[in-house]
Design an enzyme around this catalytic site. Structure first.
Site, PDB file in Angstrom:
ATOM      1  N   GLY A  82       0.825  -1.195   0.000  1.00  0.00           N
ATOM      2  CA  GLY A  82       0.000   0.000   0.000  1.00  0.00           C
ATOM      3  C   GLY A  82       0.862   1.248   0.000  1.00  0.00           C
ATOM      4  N   CYS A  83       0.257   2.365  -0.372  1.00  0.00           N
ATOM      5  CA  CYS A  83       1.022   3.617  -0.471  1.00  0.00           C
ATOM      6  C   CYS A  83       1.503   4.094   0.898  1.00  0.00           C
ATOM      7  CB  CYS A  83       0.193   4.690  -1.169  1.00  0.00           C
ATOM      8  SG  CYS A  83      -1.446   5.002  -0.449  1.00  0.00           S
TER       9      CYS A  83
END
Length: 319
Positions: free
Chosen positions: A120-121
């Site tokens: 995920g970012c």
């Protein structure tokens, strides 16, 4: 069944019209892959998707979590490898975490894996800051942590982009969310940063398209004896020495951090800002949520995974 051959690998992108899928296709231009997508009338056709998923070398899932789990269940061709850009499998057994910089073994694990979960970012930033300090014994596993981050509105996906750029939310400067403290990225951060305690995570969206700034504040007296801002900086510098995509800003407090500074790249910049008088440190990360936080990281992982396709070797079991 596709054969493992010495020509460009076939990639099928399932979910090619979402924010990550569209950006991934742009970043793959000129790369040594043959990219396949479904025509509009077949994108929601289960039979067409199943055939495409089983007729490629690497299936890339740019889907919501439930749809990603469904797609994985449809893959029954043992030669097909999967890169999942959703959060469905980031802590799942049998899946390799697609952060090559996690440690020295991770690139080889990604290259050999049949199932890779793209990070995920927000977790990309948090894990990159915390995991080296945990591995070095500088950061206690049970230390209570609060993580703050601001992302561009593209982090909300295609619907968020349309809402902001269509004018509906244009007047909103900042939206803090996740106050129920159940954000789906928290288990990923805790697991891959090797934390015993669940961190508090407070995310927000800013009124700009893309880019993340993430910060973690620490009291040096709560870390390993002898910890200083310089020691934390040196630890991160040693871990990322020679890294192509992660850079460490020079020691000392920066004047400011621009979340958009690395937009359009697959780079991430880490900073250790410390104050010797107060005994406090802030760990900082800047990256493009569509780059190192999504499609850019996917291209990096695909380059590693393609090594086994190009050399003609059948992929081994997931690590």
């Amino acid at each position: 069944m596709p054969s493992m051959r010495c020509m460009d690998p076939i990639l099928f992108i399932d979910g090619d019209q979402g924010t990550t899928g569209l950006d991934l296709q742009r970043r793959l231009l000129g790369q040594p892959f043959r990219v396949r997508t479904l025509p509009p009338e077949q994108r929601k056709d289960p039979d067409a998707r199943r055939d495409a998923l089983n007729g490629c070398d690497i299936a890339v899932l740019c889907l919501p979590d439930a749809a990603a789990r469904e797609a994985v269940a449809w893959v029954d061709n043992p030669a097909v490898r999967v890169l999942d850009a959703s959060s469905a499998h980031r802590t799942a057994p049998g899946w390799v975490y697609g952060l090559p910089e996690l440690d020295t073994r991770q690139p080889a694990c990604i290259a050999a894996a049949t199932r890779v979960s793209n990070p995920g970012c927000y977790p990309t930033a948090a894990v990159a800051l915390l995991r080296p300090l945990r591995d070095a014994g500088l950061l206690p596993a049970d230390l209570p942590l609060a993580i703050h981050a601001v992302s561009g509105y593209s982090g909300q996906g295609r619907a968020g982009v349309e809402r902001f750029e269509g004018g509906e939310a244009a007047a909103t400067a900042l939206q803090v969310y996740g106050l129920g403290l159940e954000h789906k990225h928290v288990p990923e951060i805790q697991h891959h940063a090797s934390l015993a305690e669940r961190p508090v995570f407070v995310p927000a969206y800013g009124n700009y398209r893309q880019g993340i700034v993430l910060t973690i504040a620490l009291h040096l007296r709560l870390l390993a004896p002898g910890s200083t801002a310089a020691r934390l900086h040196d630890c991160l510098a040693a871990h990322y020495a020679g890294s192509e995509f992660i850079e460490l800003q020079a020691a000392g407090a920066p004047g400011e951090l621009d979340p958009q500074a690395l937009n359009g790249t697959n780079r991430m910049r880490l900073t250790v800002a410390g104050n010797d008088r107060t005994g406090q440190v802030v760990l900082c990360a800047v990256l493009d949520n569509l780059g190192k936080g999504a499609a850019g990281a996917a291209v990096q992982n695909l380059a590693l995974m393609a090594r086994h396709v190009e050399t003609g070797r059948v992929p081994g079991p997931a690590g």
